[in-house]
Write a protein that holds these residues in place. Structure first.
Motif, mmCIF file in Angstrom:
data_model
loop_
_atom_site.group_PDB
_atom_site.id
_atom_site.type_symbol
_atom_site.label_atom_id
_atom_site.label_comp_id
_atom_site.label_asym_id
_atom_site.label_seq_id
_atom_site.Cartn_x
_atom_site.Cartn_y
_atom_site.Cartn_z
ATOM 1 N N ASP A 340 42.822 29.707 37.354
ATOM 2 C CA ASP A 340 42.862 30.061 38.833
ATOM 3 C C ASP A 340 44.006 30.432 39.163
ATOM 4 O O ASP A 340 44.196 31.767 39.898
ATOM 5 C CB ASP A 340 42.422 29.051 39.292
ATOM 6 N N LEU A 341 45.092 29.997 38.896
ATOM 7 C CA LEU A 341 46.469 30.287 39.086
ATOM 8 C C LEU A 341 46.896 32.003 38.619
ATOM 9 O O LEU A 341 47.523 32.284 39.137
ATOM 10 C CB LEU A 341 47.615 29.276 38.831
ATOM 11 N N THR A 342 46.496 32.036 37.265
ATOM 12 C CA THR A 342 46.804 33.408 36.648
ATOM 13 C C THR A 342 46.018 34.468 37.271
ATOM 14 O O THR A 342 46.809 35.539 37.950
ATOM 15 C CB THR A 342 46.440 33.296 35.346
ATOM 16 N N GLU A 343 44.829 34.175 37.681
ATOM 17 C CA GLU A 343 44.063 35.128 38.550
ATOM 18 C C GLU A 343 44.533 35.408 40.025
ATOM 19 O O GLU A 343 44.692 36.673 40.553
ATOM 20 C CB GLU A 343 42.650 35.017 38.698
ATOM 21 N N SER A 344 45.258 34.405 40.581
ATOM 22 C CA SER A 344 46.016 34.173 41.897
ATOM 23 C C SER A 344 47.122 35.081 41.769
ATOM 24 O O SER A 344 47.303 35.878 42.875
ATOM 25 C CB SER A 344 45.952 32.767 42.567
ATOM 26 N N MET A 345 47.577 34.864 40.774
ATOM 27 C CA MET A 345 49.129 35.616 40.496
ATOM 28 C C MET A 345 48.666 37.228 40.526
ATOM 29 O O MET A 345 49.588 37.990 40.942
ATOM 30 C CB MET A 345 49.739 35.478 39.366
ATOM 31 N N ILE A 346 47.531 37.547 39.621
ATOM 32 C CA ILE A 346 47.239 38.971 39.686
ATOM 33 C C ILE A 346 46.934 39.481 41.107
ATOM 34 O O ILE A 346 47.421 40.604 41.453
ATOM 35 C CB ILE A 346 46.280 39.361 38.744
ATOM 36 N N LYS A 347 46.068 39.039 41.728
ATOM 37 C CA LYS A 347 45.820 39.389 42.972
ATOM 38 C C LYS A 347 46.645 39.436 44.022
ATOM 39 O O LYS A 347 46.983 40.064 44.887
ATOM 40 C CB LYS A 347 44.484 38.495 43.439
ATOM 41 N N ARG A 348 47.793 38.361 43.920
ATOM 42 C CA ARG A 348 48.836 38.625 44.846
ATOM 43 C C ARG A 348 49.800 39.559 44.584
ATOM 44 O O ARG A 348 50.151 40.195 45.699
ATOM 45 C CB ARG A 348 49.855 37.252 44.520
ATOM 46 N N ASP A 349 49.927 40.226 43.351
ATOM 47 C CA ASP A 349 50.790 41.080 43.133
ATOM 48 C C ASP A 349 49.995 42.849 43.459
ATOM 49 O O ASP A 349 50.701 43.612 43.819
ATOM 50 C CB ASP A 349 51.032 41.320 41.680
ATOM 51 N N ALA A 350 48.765 42.368 43.278
ATOM 52 C CA ALA A 350 47.830 43.752 43.625
ATOM 53 C C ALA A 350 47.687 43.839 45.315
ATOM 54 O O ALA A 350 47.317 44.866 45.810
ATOM 55 C CB ALA A 350 46.532 43.638 43.098
ATOM 56 N N GLY A 351 48.027 42.555 45.860
ATOM 57 C CA GLY A 351 47.917 42.721 47.388
ATOM 58 C C GLY A 351 46.556 42.703 47.846
ATOM 59 O O GLY A 351 46.284 43.071 48.929
ATOM 60 N N VAL A 352 45.668 41.886 47.034
ATOM 61 C CA VAL A 352 44.194 41.779 47.593
ATOM 62 C C VAL A 352 43.876 40.351 47.876
ATOM 63 O O VAL A 352 44.333 39.590 47.137
ATOM 64 C CB VAL A 352 43.393 42.433 46.996
ATOM 65 N N LYS A 353 42.762 40.061 48.497
ATOM 66 C CA LYS A 353 42.155 38.684 48.800
ATOM 67 C C LYS A 353 41.115 38.361 47.621
ATOM 68 O O LYS A 353 41.435 37.252 47.152
ATOM 69 C CB LYS A 353 41.627 38.518 49.964
ATOM 70 N N ASP A 354 40.382 39.398 47.375
ATOM 71 C CA ASP A 354 39.473 39.063 46.097
ATOM 72 C C ASP A 354 39.493 40.370 45.166
ATOM 73 O O ASP A 354 40.004 41.187 45.448
ATOM 74 C CB ASP A 354 38.032 39.087 46.881
#
Length: 392
Positions: A340-354
């Motif tokens: 979960d944290l890995t995917e959250s890191m990817i989304k955070r860098d991408a600047g998206v919520k989902d």
């Protein structure tokens, strides 16, 4: 003016009165000099005061008109009503989203449960379809503005080819039983395509593509190895004794099926307990990657995951010892947490919520499967390596 009933102490003659001063010298040209008498200045001051009084009276009369129309209390009531209306609409919107989330969540859960029970090609093709959509979402995140502004994303044609390769990996795993050679071959082909492309190849293209093959293709294949590769019958399972022959009978219940069900159920319990515990007791943030996660939620999720693993181990009579069930629950929890944290890191860098909008109320495929990506490999390694004879 009628209200004031004032008489200005000035007459027209006094206002217009003027005094003529003639210079003493007769030779100079005659000039007419107008001077204002003192009474004129006094009258001007009085007239100004009267006008101010009229304006004040007019302003003072406005509350009378307000009293006749809308009072200040009524205005406050209207404002409060609008605020309450907005909050009520927000609550209705959140309630609608929650209902949609629960409805689609139950539908996905029931469908996935049936696919896991059937196993074989049905389970494998379901994994392949999920992997394909997840890989497309991953490469779209890589191409997003938040990530692409700091690196050069891989070409679009190569991203699509990698999505197809990732979808073929589970099928190859079921057919050959191993995935290592095929993954190595696919990585080599993709690397050559990147290095031989026109323009200036960048290391960021290679690293993001290789991680995509590993993250979206290689790791999910371990669910196929866990469910379909561990075909040893779980003879001690009490559920298998009453399982209908039409649905496979007792032989349907293998170690792979039991381990898959316990692992998936433990992940669901971990997410549920972590969410409820974090909402109720969450005070200490876990990491900046996911600000909503707290240490209190992590503790609740770990407890729920272990409890679910132990409970199902008693129902399925696998694994045989409490220590193995507890260790299996802990492993599933940390696999789901860091996925979960890995995917959250990817989304955070991408600047998206989902990661996407495929599932109403849940987001994309990666948003729903991020907790399972690392867990399959950990669960398979635990059962295959640490449990003698697969815990039978």
């Amino acid at each position: 003016m009628d209200r004031c009933n004032l008489i200005i102490p000035l007459s027209l003659s006094s206002l217009c009165a003027c005094h003529t001063h003639r210079p003493s010298s007769s030779s100079s040209p005659k000039t007419l000099v107008l001077t204002r008498p003192a009474s004129f200045n006094l009258g001007l001051k009085l007239s100004r005061g009267v006008l101010r009084g009229i304006s004040v009276n007019q302003h003072r009369a406005e509350p009378d008109r307000l009293d006749q129309g809308v009072t200040g209390e009524e205005v406050d009531k209207v404002a409060n009503f609008q605020v309450k209306g907005d909050s009520a609409s927000e609550r209705q919107q959140k309630a609608g989203q929650l209902k949609k989330r629960i409805f689609f969540g139950l539908g996905i859960g029931i469908s996935c449960g049936g696919v896991v029970l059937v196993g074989g090609w049905v389970f494998t093709f379901a994994i392949a379809a999920t992997v394909f959509v997840g890989a497309r979402e991953y490469f779209e995140l890589v191409r997003s503005h938040g990530i692409a502004e700091g690196m050069t994303p891989p070409p679009r044609y190569l991203s699509r080819a990698c999505s197809v390769i990732c979808a073929l990996m589970p099928i190859v795993t079921l057919y050959f039983g191993q995935i290592d050679v095929s993954v190595t071959s696919a990585a080599f082909v993709v690397a050559m395509a990147l290095l031989l492309q026109r323009g200036n190849p960048r290391f960021a293209q290679l690293s993001s593509t290789m991680f995509g093959l590993f993250y979206c293709g290689y790791l999910p294949c371990f669910w196929v190895k866990l469910r379909c590769g561990l075909a040893v019958p779980a003879l001690n399972t009490r559920v298998g004794r009453v399982w209908p022959l039409l649905l496979g009978g007792q032989t349907q219940w293998t170690v792979g099926l039991v381990a898959t069900l316990i692992s998936i159920s433990s992940i669901i319990a971990a997410d549920t307990f972590a969410f409820v515990g974090g909402k109720a007791f969450g005070r200490t943030p876990l990491t900046a990657i996911s600000p909503k996660k707290t240490w209190e939620g992590v503790a609740a999720g770990l407890g729920g995951c272990i409890a679910t693993s132990v409970l199902l181990s008693r129902i399925f009579s696998w694994p045989p010892s409490y220590l193995s069930a507890i260790a299996f629950g802990i492993l599933n929890f940390f696999g789901s947490l860091f996925g979960d944290l890995t995917e959250s890191m990817i989304k955070r860098d991408a600047g998206v919520k989902d990661s996407g909008s495929l599932i109403p109320g849940h987001g994309g495929i990666l948003d729903r499967t991020d907790s399972y990506i690392f867990t399959g490999a950990l669960a398979y390694s635990f059962v295959k390596t640490f449990l003698p004879l697969y815990g039978v």
